[in-house]
Enzyme design. Structure first.
Site, short mmCIF file in Angstrom:
data_model
loop_
_atom_site.label_atom_id
_atom_site.label_comp_id
_atom_site.label_asym_id
_atom_site.label_seq_id
_atom_site.Cartn_x
_atom_site.Cartn_y
_atom_site.Cartn_z
CD GLU A 22 -2.49 1.96 0.57
OE1 GLU A 22 -3.24 1.04 -0.14
OE2 GLU A 22 -2.61 3.03 0.22
CD GLN A 23 -0.69 5.44 -3.48
OE1 GLN A 23 0.22 5.56 -4.45
NE2 GLN A 23 -1.86 6.16 -3.61
NE ARG A 37 -16.19 5.10 1.06
CZ ARG A 37 -16.15 4.58 -0.37
NH1 ARG A 37 -14.77 4.03 -0.36
NH2 ARG A 37 -16.86 4.96 -1.41
CE1 TYR A 68 -24.62 5.46 4.08
CE2 TYR A 68 -25.62 6.22 1.83
CZ TYR A 68 -24.62 5.68 2.52
OH TYR A 68 -23.40 5.51 2.08
CG ASP A 98 -12.82 1.76 -8.17
OD1 ASP A 98 -13.84 1.24 -8.47
OD2 ASP A 98 -12.79 2.97 -7.37
C1 LIG Z 1 -19.04 9.16 -3.82
C2 LIG Z 1 -18.70 7.84 -3.99
C3 LIG Z 1 -19.74 6.77 -3.40
C4 LIG Z 1 -19.63 5.71 -3.53
N1 LIG Z 1 -20.56 4.81 -3.01
C5 LIG Z 1 -20.27 3.45 -3.15
C6 LIG Z 1 -21.29 2.45 -2.59
O1 LIG Z 1 -22.07 2.93 -1.87
N2 LIG Z 1 -21.16 1.22 -2.62
C7 LIG Z 1 -20.12 0.73 -3.22
O2 LIG Z 1 -19.96 -0.58 -3.43
N3 LIG Z 1 -19.09 1.33 -3.94
C8 LIG Z 1 -19.23 2.97 -3.47
N4 LIG Z 1 -18.14 3.57 -4.25
C9 LIG Z 1 -17.00 2.95 -5.09
C10 LIG Z 1 -16.11 2.56 -4.06
O3 LIG Z 1 -15.44 3.62 -3.24
C11 LIG Z 1 -14.85 1.99 -4.93
O4 LIG Z 1 -15.41 1.27 -6.16
C12 LIG Z 1 -14.09 1.04 -4.08
O5 LIG Z 1 -13.37 1.84 -3.07
C13 LIG Z 1 -12.94 0.43 -5.00
O6 LIG Z 1 -11.96 -0.16 -4.26
P1 LIG Z 1 -10.63 -0.72 -4.89
O7 LIG Z 1 -9.99 -1.41 -3.59
O8 LIG Z 1 -10.67 -1.17 -5.94
O9 LIG Z 1 -9.86 0.74 -5.02
P2 LIG Z 1 -9.59 1.87 -3.85
O10 LIG Z 1 -10.40 1.98 -2.58
O11 LIG Z 1 -9.12 3.20 -4.68
O12 LIG Z 1 -8.13 1.38 -3.23
C14 LIG Z 1 -6.84 1.59 -4.02
C15 LIG Z 1 -5.66 1.53 -3.03
O13 LIG Z 1 -4.53 1.52 -3.72
C16 LIG Z 1 -3.59 2.11 -3.40
N5 LIG Z 1 -2.49 2.44 -4.28
C17 LIG Z 1 -2.77 3.17 -5.38
N6 LIG Z 1 -1.76 3.43 -6.14
C18 LIG Z 1 -0.67 2.76 -5.43
C19 LIG Z 1 0.70 2.18 -6.00
N7 LIG Z 1 1.14 2.48 -7.01
N8 LIG Z 1 1.19 1.43 -5.11
C20 LIG Z 1 0.75 1.05 -3.82
N9 LIG Z 1 -0.58 1.32 -3.51
C21 LIG Z 1 -1.36 1.93 -4.52
C22 LIG Z 1 -4.29 3.46 -2.64
O14 LIG Z 1 -3.69 4.22 -1.81
C23 LIG Z 1 -5.58 2.86 -2.16
O15 LIG Z 1 -5.53 2.34 -0.96
C24 LIG Z 1 -18.51 4.96 -4.12
C25 LIG Z 1 -17.66 5.80 -4.82
C26 LIG Z 1 -17.65 7.35 -4.56
C27 LIG Z 1 -16.73 8.20 -5.31
#
Ligand SMILES: Cc1cc2nc3c(=O)[nH]c(=O)nc-3n(C[C@H](O)[C@H](O)[C@H](O)COP(=O)(O)OP(=O)(O)OC[C@H]3O[C@@H](n4cnc5c(N)ncnc54)[C@H](O)[C@@H]3O)c2cc1C
Length: 410
Positions: A36-37, A110, A219, A296
């Protein structure tokens, strides 16, 4: 071919997707290293909605109980018209909902969800966690992967999962399609103690006020101690950005024509965090050899179906199943994983955009929306969500219990 349990899988990113991937791999006996960064493993303070489809995955991971203990189970999903304040439609999240989808709909902070995942990772002797390491480059050689940080630290593993979110470095190396696309929509988020919410607006529901080019969501969180507020509006003023402070004056202006509950609640917040919302069009190939993407990084979507994190968790379970089935042939596992996932996640990406249009409709489109949604029965509404919350996908086959689970029924 690598022996499955000898070599670790590297996971770049310790968000909800990355940590869940580590847990799902560990359940198959596969070790992993999460990198994790950020200086520490943590999530930002805001709420998240969890559809029944993600509880099906939590069941597979043995997480229903700890997550349910921290969640709120709302009674309804309600949409109001943001100008008149009238109710447009509601989906009761009652026994009929649970009978249909087997699992509940929940609201959680979260940070609480992330903490449950992190604690489970810490308890596993198959998972190693390193913070403050940003991966800058990845090389596949001699049947393995080397990931290099910006400060030239090397990590070696049998395969690598890029769970590094919307601005993924790993995606740039694998897919190379540039930056994500700003939707022209901005989200302001805040969390308030319940004592600051006027009593008449406190409700155990996921409530959404839909208006022209704006919507507002309210909510409860953390067994009702807190409320989550999200205000979304159209603006092309910002090119990109993530988690910076918002401007309350702009917010008041954009929501000036909305009904009293929305204006009153917006005025309660002094400090908002702002997100410039982005997504990408779906792609079907997000793996190269022993490197793949998840969450994502693979399929960023707008938040209008509240499914980004849910999809990341589904990805993690599917990916780990495929890794175990391929027994060390990670290139084959990752092909099978993306094959199982791209249509489902692509559909959610596309539908999320359509829901955004729907929430923000004005004029005739808004009238039609209100008539169409207002004339639905709860059964019609649930039938419309079957593709998302139901158990029709390959991934979910075999994971469906016969009855709703009592652990999730609080
Ligand atoms: C306003 C809003 C509301 C939302 N509501 C919902 C909801 O109600 N329900 C739902 O299911 N989803 C919701 N989402 C979507 C959800 O937040 C994301 O889809 C989810 O957090 C994605 O998770 P992830 O682990 O793929 O990415 P992230 O949570 O973005 O995690 C990525 C991680 O990788 C790390 N990272 C990045 N680059 C590097 C690197 N080069 N080296 C090491 N580490 C790195 C980052 O620091 C981060 O910790 C919402 C999003 C938004 C913007």
């Amino acid at each position: 071919m690598t022996s499955l349990k000898d070599q670790q899988v590297l996971i770049v990113g310790g968000g909800i997707g990355g940590l869940t991937a580590a847990l799902a791999l560990a359940r198959h006996g596969i070790p992993s290293q999460v990198i994790e960064q950020a200086a520490a493993f943590k999530e930002i303070g805001a709420g998240i909605q969890l559809g029944p489809n993600v509880f099906r995955m939590f069941e597979r991971l043995g997480l229903i109980e700890p997550i349910s203990a921290l969640a709120v189970f709302p009674e309804n999903l309600i949409m109001f018209d943001s100008i008149t304040g009238e109710e447009v439609t509601r989906i009761p999240l009652d026994e009929a909902f649970r009978r249909k989808f087997y699992y509940p709909y929940a609201l959680i902070h979260r940070a609480d969800l992330h903490n449950v995942l992190l604690e489970q990772c810490r308890q596993s002797n198959l998972i190693r966690l390193d913070a403050a390491q940003k991966i800058a480059d990845v090389k596949e050689m001699n049947g393995g992967i080397t990931a290099k940080t910006a400060s030239s630290k090397d990590y070696r593993g049998a395969a690598l999962i890029g769970a590094d979110g919307l601005w993924s470095t790993i995606r740039e190396l694998v897919v190379g399609d540039g930056k994500p696309k700003p939707a022209g929509h901005i989200a302001y988020r805040a969390v308030l103690p319940t004592s600051e919410i006027p009593e008449q607006y406190r409700r155990r529901d996921m409530a959404l006020w839909a208006g022209e080019k704006v919507h507002f969501v309210l909510y409860p969180l953390r067994t009702g101690e807190l409320y989550n507020l999200v205000a979304v509006f159209h603006s092309n003023r910002y090119e990109e950005g993530w988690d910076s402070f918002g401007d309350p004056a702009e917010l008041q202006e954009r929501f000036a024509k909305t009904c009293a509950p929305v204006r009153v609640l917006l005025a309660k917040i002094e400090s908002w965090r702002m997100w410039v919302l982005c997504d990408r069009p779906p792609v079907k190939d997000w793996s190269r050899g022993r490197v793949t993407l998840l969450g994502d990084a693979a399929h960023p979507m707008l938040q209008y179906l509240a499914q980004g994190a849910c999809m990341a968790v589904e990805d993690a379970v599917c990916l780990a199943d495929q890794a175990a089935a391929a027994n060390g042939d990670y290139a084959a596992a990752f092909r099978a994983y993306q094959q199982a996932r791209y249509l489902r996640t692509g559909r959610v990406q596309i539908m999320a955009r359509i829901y955004g249009e729907f929430y923000h409709a004005g004029g005739v489109a808004k009238e039609l929306r209100n008539i169409m949604l207002g004339s639905r029965t709860p059964d019609d509404a649930m039938a419309g969500m079957e593709w998302l919350y139901g158990e029709q996908t390959e991934l979910m086959r075999g994971a469906l219990p016969a009855k709703p689970r009592s652990a999730a029924s609080s």
